[in-house]
Design a protein around this motif. Structure first.
Motif, PDB file in Angstrom:
ATOM      1  N   PHE A   1       0.892  -1.174   0.039  1.00  0.00           N
ATOM      2  CA  PHE A   1      -0.171   0.133  -0.015  1.00  0.00           C
ATOM      3  C   PHE A   1       0.894   1.393  -0.061  1.00  0.00           C
ATOM      4  O   PHE A   1       1.660   1.496   0.894  1.00  0.00           O
ATOM      5  CB  PHE A   1      -0.914  -0.079   1.190  1.00  0.00           C
ATOM      6  CG  PHE A   1      -2.092  -1.077   1.349  1.00  0.00           C
ATOM      7  CD1 PHE A   1      -3.152  -0.807   0.616  1.00  0.00           C
ATOM      8  CD2 PHE A   1      -1.678  -2.226   1.634  1.00  0.00           C
ATOM      9  CE1 PHE A   1      -3.997  -1.887   0.864  1.00  0.00           C
ATOM     10  CE2 PHE A   1      -2.687  -3.455   1.710  1.00  0.00           C
ATOM     11  CZ  PHE A   1      -4.005  -3.225   1.139  1.00  0.00           C
ATOM     12  N   HIS A   2       0.498   2.108  -0.973  1.00  0.00           N
ATOM     13  CA  HIS A   2       1.245   3.349  -0.826  1.00  0.00           C
ATOM     14  C   HIS A   2       0.406   4.509  -0.048  1.00  0.00           C
ATOM     15  O   HIS A   2      -0.266   5.344  -0.615  1.00  0.00           O
ATOM     16  CB  HIS A   2       1.448   3.754  -2.423  1.00  0.00           C
ATOM     17  CG  HIS A   2       2.048   5.070  -2.532  1.00  0.00           C
ATOM     18  ND1 HIS A   2       1.747   5.980  -3.532  1.00  0.00           N
ATOM     19  CD2 HIS A   2       2.930   5.819  -1.891  1.00  0.00           C
ATOM     20  CE1 HIS A   2       2.618   7.241  -3.372  1.00  0.00           C
ATOM     21  NE2 HIS A   2       3.282   7.228  -2.261  1.00  0.00           N
ATOM     22  N   LYS A   3       0.608   4.457   1.263  1.00  0.00           N
ATOM     23  CA  LYS A   3      -0.095   5.089   2.212  1.00  0.00           C
ATOM     24  C   LYS A   3       0.415   5.153   3.581  1.00  0.00           C
ATOM     25  O   LYS A   3       1.241   4.414   3.961  1.00  0.00           O
ATOM     26  CB  LYS A   3      -1.725   4.667   2.199  1.00  0.00           C
ATOM     27  CG  LYS A   3      -1.848   3.370   2.683  1.00  0.00           C
ATOM     28  CD  LYS A   3      -3.426   3.229   2.981  1.00  0.00           C
ATOM     29  CE  LYS A   3      -4.447   3.537   1.409  1.00  0.00           C
ATOM     30  NZ  LYS A   3      -5.657   3.111   1.749  1.00  0.00           N
ATOM     31  N   ASP A   4      -0.097   5.911   4.442  1.00  0.00           N
ATOM     32  CA  ASP A   4       0.417   6.214   5.766  1.00  0.00           C
ATOM     33  C   ASP A   4      -0.184   4.889   6.445  1.00  0.00           C
ATOM     34  O   ASP A   4      -1.362   4.416   6.222  1.00  0.00           O
ATOM     35  CB  ASP A   4      -0.275   7.428   6.495  1.00  0.00           C
ATOM     36  CG  ASP A   4      -0.058   7.507   7.768  1.00  0.00           C
ATOM     37  OD1 ASP A   4       1.088   7.847   8.300  1.00  0.00           O
ATOM     38  OD2 ASP A   4      -0.820   7.072   8.461  1.00  0.00           O
TER      39      ASP A   4
ATOM     40  N   LYS B   1      -6.328   0.773   9.807  1.00  0.00           N
ATOM     41  CA  LYS B   1      -7.325   0.917  10.491  1.00  0.00           C
ATOM     42  C   LYS B   1      -8.429   0.295   9.504  1.00  0.00           C
ATOM     43  O   LYS B   1      -9.551   0.061  10.008  1.00  0.00           O
ATOM     44  CB  LYS B   1      -7.764   2.546  10.335  1.00  0.00           C
ATOM     45  CG  LYS B   1      -7.075   3.486  11.545  1.00  0.00           C
ATOM     46  CD  LYS B   1      -7.546   4.701  11.397  1.00  0.00           C
ATOM     47  CE  LYS B   1      -6.810   5.482  12.477  1.00  0.00           C
ATOM     48  NZ  LYS B   1      -7.217   7.128  12.589  1.00  0.00           N
ATOM     49  N   GLN B   2      -8.028   0.094   8.266  1.00  0.00           N
ATOM     50  CA  GLN B   2      -9.043  -0.626   7.398  1.00  0.00           C
ATOM     51  C   GLN B   2      -8.832  -2.458   7.363  1.00  0.00           C
ATOM     52  O   GLN B   2      -9.351  -2.910   6.685  1.00  0.00           O
ATOM     53  CB  GLN B   2      -8.649  -0.433   5.707  1.00  0.00           C
ATOM     54  CG  GLN B   2      -8.903   1.261   5.607  1.00  0.00           C
ATOM     55  CD  GLN B   2      -8.475   1.638   4.357  1.00  0.00           C
ATOM     56  OE1 GLN B   2      -8.565   1.050   3.129  1.00  0.00           O
ATOM     57  NE2 GLN B   2      -8.377   2.971   4.305  1.00  0.00           N
TER      58      GLN B   2
ATOM     59  N   SER C   1      -6.516 -10.506  12.665  1.00  0.00           N
ATOM     60  CA  SER C   1      -6.335 -11.013  11.291  1.00  0.00           C
ATOM     61  C   SER C   1      -4.783 -11.330  10.927  1.00  0.00           C
ATOM     62  O   SER C   1      -4.681 -12.258   9.863  1.00  0.00           O
ATOM     63  CB  SER C   1      -6.932 -10.178  10.074  1.00  0.00           C
ATOM     64  OG  SER C   1      -6.116  -9.027  10.248  1.00  0.00           O
ATOM     65  N   LEU C   2      -3.883 -11.100  11.688  1.00  0.00           N
ATOM     66  CA  LEU C   2      -2.581 -11.252  11.063  1.00  0.00           C
ATOM     67  C   LEU C   2      -1.828 -11.945  12.078  1.00  0.00           C
ATOM     68  O   LEU C   2      -1.921 -11.984  13.464  1.00  0.00           O
ATOM     69  CB  LEU C   2      -2.043  -9.857  10.790  1.00  0.00           C
ATOM     70  CG  LEU C   2      -2.515  -9.041   9.368  1.00  0.00           C
ATOM     71  CD1 LEU C   2      -1.969  -7.915   9.443  1.00  0.00           C
ATOM     72  CD2 LEU C   2      -2.347  -9.875   8.287  1.00  0.00           C
ATOM     73  N   ASP C   3      -0.836 -12.528  11.704  1.00  0.00           N
ATOM     74  CA  ASP C   3       0.072 -13.496  12.688  1.00  0.00           C
ATOM     75  C   ASP C   3       1.313 -12.869  13.300  1.00  0.00           C
ATOM     76  O   ASP C   3       1.885 -12.875  14.486  1.00  0.00           O
ATOM     77  CB  ASP C   3       0.552 -14.723  12.058  1.00  0.00           C
ATOM     78  CG  ASP C   3      -0.439 -15.701  11.579  1.00  0.00           C
ATOM     79  OD1 ASP C   3      -1.243 -16.072  12.564  1.00  0.00           O
ATOM     80  OD2 ASP C   3      -0.691 -15.909  10.484  1.00  0.00           O
TER      81      ASP C   3
ATOM     82  N   THR D   1       1.395   1.757  16.959  1.00  0.00           N
ATOM     83  CA  THR D   1       1.525   0.193  17.700  1.00  0.00           C
ATOM     84  C   THR D   1      -0.009  -0.291  18.138  1.00  0.00           C
ATOM     85  O   THR D   1      -0.308  -1.297  18.424  1.00  0.00           O
ATOM     86  CB  THR D   1       2.431   0.066  18.854  1.00  0.00           C
ATOM     87  OG1 THR D   1       2.138   1.353  19.699  1.00  0.00           O
ATOM     88  CG2 THR D   1       3.846   0.302  18.250  1.00  0.00           C
ATOM     89  N   ASN D   2      -0.818   0.691  18.533  1.00  0.00           N
ATOM     90  CA  ASN D   2      -2.306   0.488  19.025  1.00  0.00           C
ATOM     91  C   ASN D   2      -2.788  -0.384  17.642  1.00  0.00           C
ATOM     92  O   ASN D   2      -3.653  -1.251  17.676  1.00  0.00           O
ATOM     93  CB  ASN D   2      -2.613   1.585  19.339  1.00  0.00           C
ATOM     94  CG  ASN D   2      -2.538   1.960  20.721  1.00  0.00           C
ATOM     95  OD1 ASN D   2      -2.066   1.164  21.353  1.00  0.00           O
ATOM     96  ND2 ASN D   2      -2.850   3.378  21.074  1.00  0.00           N
ATOM     97  N   GLN D   3      -2.592   0.307  16.414  1.00  0.00           N
ATOM     98  CA  GLN D   3      -3.116  -0.542  15.415  1.00  0.00           C
ATOM     99  C   GLN D   3      -2.515  -2.020  15.129  1.00  0.00           C
ATOM    100  O   GLN D   3      -3.385  -2.805  14.772  1.00  0.00           O
ATOM    101  CB  GLN D   3      -3.024   0.214  14.064  1.00  0.00           C
ATOM    102  CG  GLN D   3      -3.872   1.547  14.063  1.00  0.00           C
ATOM    103  CD  GLN D   3      -5.430   1.172  14.127  1.00  0.00           C
ATOM    104  OE1 GLN D   3      -5.804   0.348  13.475  1.00  0.00           O
ATOM    105  NE2 GLN D   3      -6.180   1.839  15.043  1.00  0.00           N
ATOM    106  N   VAL D   4      -1.229  -2.183  15.417  1.00  0.00           N
ATOM    107  CA  VAL D   4      -0.623  -3.310  15.102  1.00  0.00           C
ATOM    108  C   VAL D   4      -1.165  -4.364  16.255  1.00  0.00           C
ATOM    109  O   VAL D   4      -1.515  -5.368  15.890  1.00  0.00           O
ATOM    110  CB  VAL D   4       0.777  -3.366  15.255  1.00  0.00           C
ATOM    111  CG1 VAL D   4       1.358  -4.731  15.541  1.00  0.00           C
ATOM    112  CG2 VAL D   4       1.449  -2.710  14.382  1.00  0.00           C
TER     113      VAL D   4
END
Length: 268
Positions: free
Chosen positions: A6-9, A15-16, A21-23, A57-60
Motif C-alpha cells: 500500500f502506498h499510504k500512511d 485502520k482498514q 487477522s495477522l500473525d 502500535t495500537n493499530q498493530v
C-alpha cells in the motif's frame, strides 16, 4: 500467496484491516535520529514521537491475533541512547515484552591461539566520548507473554557434539537454541544508491530469523507498517509465508520493493 503493498500512511491503512487477522509483524520504524528520508521528517519532539509510536502500535495490537508477535527493530545513537528503552517502556503498558534480541552488526573476537578477528560492518564514529555502536535492538512483544516459539527453527549446531547424546532434550538432533544475540551483518555493496537506496534498512535475514522463530516454517500472515525497500517482503517470500501486507509513503522505496518481489504482489 496474497501479497499486498500500500502506498499510504500505515496508521490510516491499518485502520482498514480486520481485527485479529495477522500473525506476525516485523518492522523498523524511523528512529527519530535525524535520518534523511525523502518523504518523512525524522526529527520531532520526543513526546510527539512517542505519541505517534503509540498510535501505530495500537493499530498493530488490534490487527494481530492473540497469539501473534511484534518484532520491533530499534536503534539509537551514542548521544541519544535511551530512545529504544523509552519506546519499550511505553509499549509495555499494553504489550508484554517476551524477548529482547540484540542484532549484532559487527563483532571482534580473540581466538584460542590469540589471533584477533573482526567480522561484519559498522559505521565508525570519531569521538573522544563514545565508542562505535555495533548493535541494535529487536524487541519481541506479544499480547500475553505466553506465545510459543520454534526456537530450533533458527537454531545452530552444537560446537561440542558430545552434547547431542549427553542431553535428553536434544532428542538426538544437532540443534540448539541460538540465544538472543544475533550476528547478522550487512552484505557488502559497491553503490548504495543502486544496491541499497534507503538510508536505514535491516538485512532481510534479520526479518527471516524473526519470522521463522514465530512460525517454525508454517504459512503465516506478515505485516510491515514501514516497508521501505521491501526487506521484510523478501523475507516473507523466502520463508514461504501465506500473505503479506506492507505500507510505504515513499513511492520510490515502494518501487524498489516491487522490483524485489517474485510473487504477484499488488499495489493498492
Amino acid at each position: 500467496m496474497d501479497y499486498k503493498l500500500f502506498h499510504k500512511d500505515c496508521i490510516e491503512g491499518m485502520k482498514q484491516l480486520p481485527s485479529k487477522s495477522l500473525d506476525i509483524t516485523v518492522t523498523s520504524p524511523p528512529y527519530n535520529l535525524g535520518i534523511k528520508y525523502s518523504k518523512y521528517s525524522d526529527k520531532c519532539e520526543r513526546t510527539e514521537y512517542l505519541e505517534w509510536t503509540l498510535d501505530w502500535t495500537n493499530q498493530v495490537y488490534r490487527v494481530l491475533k492473540d497469539d501473534g508477535s511484534l518484532f520491533l527493530n530499534l536503534g539509537s545513537s551514542p548521544n541519544n541512547p535511551l530512545l529504544p528503552h523509552q519506546v519499550a517502556l511505553l509499549l509495555s503498558e499494553e504489550w508484554t515484552l517476551q524477548n529482547t534480541f540484540h542484532w549484532i552488526k559487527s563483532i571482534s573476537l580473540e581466538k584460542k591461539d590469540g589471533e584477533h578477528i573482526s567480522a561484519g560492518h559498522f559505521k565508525p564514529i570519531n569521538s573522544k566520548r563514545y565508542v562505535t555502536d555495533c548493535h541494535e535492538y529487536v524487541f519481541h512483544f506479544t499480547k500475553t507473554g505466553n506465545v510459543t516459539l520454534d526456537r530450533l527453527a533458527v537454531g545452530v549446531p552444537y560446537a561440542d557434539k558430545s552434547n547431542i547424546s549427553r542431553w535428553g532434550h536434544t532428542k538426538g538432533k544437532d540443534r540448539r537454541c541460538r540465544g538472543n544475540n544475533w550476528f547478522i551483518p550487512y552484505n557488502t555493496i559497491q553503490n548504495r544508491n543502486k544496491e541499497r537506496p534507503h538510508p536505514a534498512t535491516f538485512p532481510y535475514q534479520l526479518a527471516e530469523t524473526c519470522i521463522m522463530l514465530h512460525s517454525g516454517g508454517r504459512p503465516c500472515s506478515i505485516l510491515d507498517p514501514f516497508l521501505g525497500i521491501g526487506n521484510t517482503l523478501t523475507a516473507a517470500q523466502n520463508c514461504g509465508m501465506a500473505s503479506f501486507v506492507g505500507y510505504e509513503i515513499d513511492e520510490h522505496y515502494l518501487d524498489e520493493a516491487i522490483n524485489l518481489t517474485t510473487e504477484n504482489a499488488t499495489i493498492q
